[in-house]
Design an enzyme around this catalytic site. Sequence first.
Site, PDB file in Angstrom:
ATOM      1  N   LYS A   1      71.152  45.789  36.101  1.00  0.00           N
ATOM      2  CA  LYS A   1      69.873  45.862  36.815  1.00  0.00           C
ATOM      3  C   LYS A   1      68.863  46.477  35.858  1.00  0.00           C
ATOM      4  O   LYS A   1      69.035  47.612  35.407  1.00  0.00           O
ATOM      5  CB  LYS A   1      70.001  46.765  38.051  1.00  0.00           C
ATOM      6  CG  LYS A   1      70.658  46.074  39.211  1.00  0.00           C
ATOM      7  CD  LYS A   1      70.496  46.849  40.502  1.00  0.00           C
ATOM      8  CE  LYS A   1      71.067  46.053  41.656  1.00  0.00           C
ATOM      9  NZ  LYS A   1      72.305  45.335  41.386  1.00  0.00           N
TER      10      LYS A   1
ATOM     11  N   ASP B   1      70.785  41.127  36.680  1.00  0.00           N
ATOM     12  CA  ASP B   1      70.626  41.065  38.134  1.00  0.00           C
ATOM     13  C   ASP B   1      69.150  40.893  38.459  1.00  0.00           C
ATOM     14  O   ASP B   1      68.280  41.247  37.663  1.00  0.00           O
ATOM     15  CB  ASP B   1      71.101  42.380  38.778  1.00  0.00           C
ATOM     16  CG  ASP B   1      72.621  42.442  38.942  1.00  0.00           C
ATOM     17  OD1 ASP B   1      73.277  41.417  38.747  1.00  0.00           O
ATOM     18  OD2 ASP B   1      73.121  43.535  39.269  1.00  0.00           O
ATOM     19  N   MET B   2      68.854  40.375  39.667  1.00  0.00           N
ATOM     20  CA  MET B   2      67.452  40.272  40.082  1.00  0.00           C
ATOM     21  C   MET B   2      67.201  41.252  41.219  1.00  0.00           C
ATOM     22  O   MET B   2      67.989  41.320  42.165  1.00  0.00           O
ATOM     23  CB  MET B   2      67.133  38.845  40.504  1.00  0.00           C
ATOM     24  CG  MET B   2      65.654  38.588  40.683  1.00  0.00           C
ATOM     25  SD  MET B   2      64.655  38.878  39.188  1.00  0.00           S
ATOM     26  CE  MET B   2      64.796  37.297  38.363  1.00  0.00           C
TER      27      MET B   2
ATOM     28  N   ARG C   1      72.696  32.423  37.865  1.00  0.00           N
ATOM     29  CA  ARG C   1      73.381  32.780  39.111  1.00  0.00           C
ATOM     30  C   ARG C   1      72.395  32.561  40.268  1.00  0.00           C
ATOM     31  O   ARG C   1      71.306  33.136  40.269  1.00  0.00           O
ATOM     32  CB  ARG C   1      73.806  34.250  39.073  1.00  0.00           C
ATOM     33  CG  ARG C   1      74.350  34.740  40.415  1.00  0.00           C
ATOM     34  CD  ARG C   1      74.456  36.249  40.460  1.00  0.00           C
ATOM     35  NE  ARG C   1      75.366  36.759  39.446  1.00  0.00           N
ATOM     36  CZ  ARG C   1      75.353  38.022  39.014  1.00  0.00           C
ATOM     37  NH1 ARG C   1      74.474  38.881  39.483  1.00  0.00           N
ATOM     38  NH2 ARG C   1      76.203  38.414  38.097  1.00  0.00           N
TER      39      ARG C   1
ATOM     40  N   LYS D   1      71.343  34.240  47.637  1.00  0.00           N
ATOM     41  CA  LYS D   1      70.316  34.138  48.682  1.00  0.00           C
ATOM     42  C   LYS D   1      69.240  35.214  48.489  1.00  0.00           C
ATOM     43  O   LYS D   1      68.077  34.987  48.750  1.00  0.00           O
ATOM     44  CB  LYS D   1      70.956  34.291  50.067  1.00  0.00           C
ATOM     45  CG  LYS D   1      71.823  33.104  50.460  1.00  0.00           C
ATOM     46  CD  LYS D   1      72.296  33.209  51.910  1.00  0.00           C
ATOM     47  CE  LYS D   1      73.264  32.081  52.240  1.00  0.00           C
ATOM     48  NZ  LYS D   1      73.788  32.170  53.626  1.00  0.00           N
TER      49      LYS D   1
ATOM     50  N   ALA E   1      68.899  39.860  48.436  1.00  0.00           N
ATOM     51  CA  ALA E   1      69.391  40.976  49.238  1.00  0.00           C
ATOM     52  C   ALA E   1      68.331  42.019  49.602  1.00  0.00           C
ATOM     53  O   ALA E   1      68.647  43.034  50.202  1.00  0.00           O
ATOM     54  CB  ALA E   1      70.525  41.662  48.488  1.00  0.00           C
TER      55      ALA E   1
ATOM     56  N   HIS F   1      79.077  33.733  49.700  1.00  0.00           N
ATOM     57  CA  HIS F   1      80.325  33.716  50.480  1.00  0.00           C
ATOM     58  C   HIS F   1      80.233  32.708  51.598  1.00  0.00           C
ATOM     59  O   HIS F   1      81.129  32.606  52.418  1.00  0.00           O
ATOM     60  CB  HIS F   1      80.593  35.107  51.078  1.00  0.00           C
ATOM     61  CG  HIS F   1      80.412  36.200  50.080  1.00  0.00           C
ATOM     62  ND1 HIS F   1      79.213  36.835  49.900  1.00  0.00           N
ATOM     63  CD2 HIS F   1      81.265  36.716  49.174  1.00  0.00           C
ATOM     64  CE1 HIS F   1      79.326  37.712  48.924  1.00  0.00           C
ATOM     65  NE2 HIS F   1      80.553  37.662  48.464  1.00  0.00           N
TER      66      HIS F   1
ATOM     67  N   ARG G   1      75.074  45.744  51.605  1.00  0.00           N
ATOM     68  CA  ARG G   1      76.246  44.995  52.112  1.00  0.00           C
ATOM     69  C   ARG G   1      76.359  45.148  53.629  1.00  0.00           C
ATOM     70  O   ARG G   1      76.695  44.232  54.339  1.00  0.00           O
ATOM     71  CB  ARG G   1      77.538  45.491  51.447  1.00  0.00           C
ATOM     72  CG  ARG G   1      77.602  45.345  49.941  1.00  0.00           C
ATOM     73  CD  ARG G   1      77.660  43.898  49.464  1.00  0.00           C
ATOM     74  NE  ARG G   1      76.400  43.177  49.480  1.00  0.00           N
ATOM     75  CZ  ARG G   1      75.436  43.250  48.563  1.00  0.00           C
ATOM     76  NH1 ARG G   1      75.563  44.031  47.533  1.00  0.00           N
ATOM     77  NH2 ARG G   1      74.331  42.534  48.673  1.00  0.00           N
TER      78      ARG G   1
HETATM   79  C1  LIG Z   1      78.155  37.646  42.486  1.00  0.00           C
HETATM   80  C2  LIG Z   1      76.960  38.034  43.280  1.00  0.00           C
HETATM   81  C3  LIG Z   1      75.874  38.611  42.653  1.00  0.00           C
HETATM   82  C4  LIG Z   1      74.727  38.938  43.357  1.00  0.00           C
HETATM   83  N1  LIG Z   1      73.628  39.407  42.691  1.00  0.00           N
HETATM   84  C5  LIG Z   1      72.480  39.601  43.373  1.00  0.00           C
HETATM   85  C6  LIG Z   1      71.262  39.938  42.699  1.00  0.00           C
HETATM   86  O1  LIG Z   1      71.209  40.079  41.472  1.00  0.00           O
HETATM   87  N2  LIG Z   1      70.159  40.114  43.453  1.00  0.00           N
HETATM   88  C7  LIG Z   1      70.146  39.967  44.829  1.00  0.00           C
HETATM   89  O2  LIG Z   1      69.097  40.111  45.455  1.00  0.00           O
HETATM   90  N3  LIG Z   1      71.294  39.687  45.477  1.00  0.00           N
HETATM   91  C8  LIG Z   1      72.436  39.492  44.799  1.00  0.00           C
HETATM   92  N4  LIG Z   1      73.585  39.155  45.482  1.00  0.00           N
HETATM   93  C9  LIG Z   1      73.631  39.285  46.973  1.00  0.00           C
HETATM   94  C10 LIG Z   1      73.162  38.031  47.665  1.00  0.00           C
HETATM   95  O3  LIG Z   1      71.783  37.845  47.451  1.00  0.00           O
HETATM   96  C11 LIG Z   1      73.433  38.105  49.179  1.00  0.00           C
HETATM   97  O4  LIG Z   1      72.780  39.189  49.702  1.00  0.00           O
HETATM   98  C12 LIG Z   1      74.916  38.203  49.533  1.00  0.00           C
HETATM   99  O5  LIG Z   1      75.701  37.468  48.652  1.00  0.00           O
HETATM  100  C13 LIG Z   1      75.162  37.640  50.932  1.00  0.00           C
HETATM  101  O6  LIG Z   1      74.759  36.295  51.003  1.00  0.00           O
HETATM  102  P1  LIG Z   1      75.777  35.066  51.178  1.00  0.00           P
HETATM  103  O7  LIG Z   1      75.296  33.966  50.307  1.00  0.00           O
HETATM  104  O8  LIG Z   1      77.153  35.501  50.958  1.00  0.00           O
HETATM  105  O9  LIG Z   1      75.499  34.522  52.640  1.00  0.00           O
HETATM  106  P2  LIG Z   1      75.554  35.215  54.063  1.00  0.00           P
HETATM  107  O10 LIG Z   1      74.898  34.237  54.978  1.00  0.00           O
HETATM  108  O11 LIG Z   1      75.017  36.606  54.020  1.00  0.00           O
HETATM  109  O12 LIG Z   1      77.104  35.293  54.371  1.00  0.00           O
HETATM  110  C14 LIG Z   1      77.917  34.161  54.545  1.00  0.00           C
HETATM  111  C15 LIG Z   1      79.283  34.598  55.060  1.00  0.00           C
HETATM  112  O13 LIG Z   1      79.914  35.417  54.070  1.00  0.00           O
HETATM  113  C16 LIG Z   1      80.558  36.527  54.668  1.00  0.00           C
HETATM  114  N5  LIG Z   1      79.875  37.770  54.256  1.00  0.00           N
HETATM  115  C17 LIG Z   1      78.666  37.858  53.635  1.00  0.00           C
HETATM  116  N6  LIG Z   1      78.337  39.142  53.394  1.00  0.00           N
HETATM  117  C18 LIG Z   1      79.349  39.890  53.881  1.00  0.00           C
HETATM  118  C19 LIG Z   1      79.599  41.278  53.914  1.00  0.00           C
HETATM  119  N7  LIG Z   1      78.721  42.176  53.411  1.00  0.00           N
HETATM  120  N8  LIG Z   1      80.754  41.702  54.480  1.00  0.00           N
HETATM  121  C20 LIG Z   1      81.637  40.825  54.985  1.00  0.00           C
HETATM  122  N9  LIG Z   1      81.460  39.468  54.981  1.00  0.00           N
HETATM  123  C21 LIG Z   1      80.338  39.013  54.437  1.00  0.00           C
HETATM  124  C22 LIG Z   1      80.481  36.306  56.146  1.00  0.00           C
HETATM  125  O14 LIG Z   1      81.593  35.543  56.535  1.00  0.00           O
HETATM  126  C23 LIG Z   1      79.217  35.489  56.295  1.00  0.00           C
HETATM  127  O15 LIG Z   1      79.182  34.740  57.468  1.00  0.00           O
HETATM  128  C24 LIG Z   1      74.718  38.752  44.778  1.00  0.00           C
HETATM  129  C25 LIG Z   1      75.809  38.189  45.411  1.00  0.00           C
HETATM  130  C26 LIG Z   1      76.921  37.814  44.693  1.00  0.00           C
HETATM  131  C27 LIG Z   1      78.054  37.166  45.414  1.00  0.00           C
END
Ligand SMILES: Cc1cc2nc3c(=O)[nH]c(=O)nc-3n(C[C@H](O)[C@H](O)[C@H](O)COP(=O)(O)OP(=O)(O)OC[C@H]3O[C@@H](n4cnc5c(N)ncnc54)[C@H](O)[C@@H]3O)c2cc1C
Length: 306
Positions: A95, A132-133, A182, A185, A187, A225, A287
């Site tokens: 970051k 990271d963003m 990468r 969505k 966060a 995920h 998270r």
């Molecule tokens: C490798 C990686 C790097 C990332 N880097 C960044 C970054 O640099 N900047 C940034 O803004 N964001 C980052 N993120 C976070 C990302 O933006 C999302 O906030 C996060 O991944 C949840 O989105 P999702 O695509 O999993 O979809 P979601 O719609 O949130 O989740 C889909 C499904 O995944 C499961 N799930 C998701 N989150 C959780 C949880 N916390 N606990 C349990 N189950 C869960 C559930 O089954 C859910 O229904 C990163 C994520 C990953 C995987």
Amino acid sequence: MLRLSESDLVRSAVVRAPVSRAVVARYVAGETVAEAVDTTAELRTTNRLATIDYLGEDTAHLRGAEATRDTYLALLEALGEADLAAYGAAEVSVKLSAVGQALPRDGDAICLDHVRAICEAAARVGTTVTLDMEDHTTTDRTLETLRALRADFPWVGAVLQSYLRRTEADCRDLATEGSRVRLCKGAYKEPASVAFQDRDDVDLSYVRCLKVLMAGDGYPMVASHDPRLVEIAQALAGHHGRAPDTYEFQMLLGIRPSEQTRIADRGHQLRVYVPFGEDWYGYLVRRMAERPANVEFFLRSLVTKG
Ligand SMILES: Cc1cc2nc3c(=O)[nH]c(=O)nc-3n(C[C@H](O)[C@H](O)[C@H](O)COP(=O)(O)OP(=O)(O)OC[C@H]3O[C@@H](n4cnc5c(N)ncnc54)[C@H](O)[C@@H]3O)c2cc1C
């Protein structure tokens, strides 16, 4: 949840609660370099790759930014010694606000110096670095730093967030030969002026961005995920005739672990984002905010044990 987390009172209550440790253990590898390396070695036994993040953000003092840089240097050296870094099996995620971007004076220059040193250390042990963003106020500066770094280290990865309205255009700019991107969505809590607010709109944007990245010449890193998006990414990779080593999936430590191993077992590259360090609060809150069931679980544990 994200607004509540900014209260100092809430922060100190959560950090001090004994149950926090147990919840943290699910999502965070530990507090030390050695623990991060151990977790990475464990992931490798199930064929999962890793990208390791030293927790911390918005560092307000030069000392803190230097300390973060030094921790990354120690981490990369330890990964090299443990034979985990070669061919990018374990890389690092950084970051920029943790290594100087947020400093009031010369932040961008200091940050570039620090992350350059991290890239040199990564190159020495045969691995890569991904930036990271963070929130939308830093996007342009982060992409500017990416451009500067890529002149010397073309393998430096970027993160783009599908909730931002600008991201489809950024994907087009970055879908070039060798460019590691990468896609996640996003966060952070962002205003409607710059970000889609509706989850469906964020997902639709994700698919549009995926199409651009999969059709392009870069190396897409599908960080989600969401089972629907993982499936769409696999279909798009097939449609474009991509070999399994020209893209990868990424998920966070502790989230859908059985799906992680299932994807890896099916011959796809699956990389786990492994956070470690003492400064886990902001990460944990993001998270929790993603999934109401996690908050419930956490609050119930507080009531039971506290
Ligand atoms: C490798 C990686 C790097 C990332 N880097 C960044 C970054 O640099 N900047 C940034 O803004 N964001 C980052 N993120 C976070 C990302 O933006 C999302 O906030 C996060 O991944 C949840 O989105 P999702 O695509 O999993 O979809 P979601 O719609 O949130 O989740 C889909 C499904 O995944 C499961 N799930 C998701 N989150 C959780 C949880 N916390 N606990 C349990 N189950 C869960 C559930 O089954 C859910 O229904 C990163 C994520 C990953 C995987």
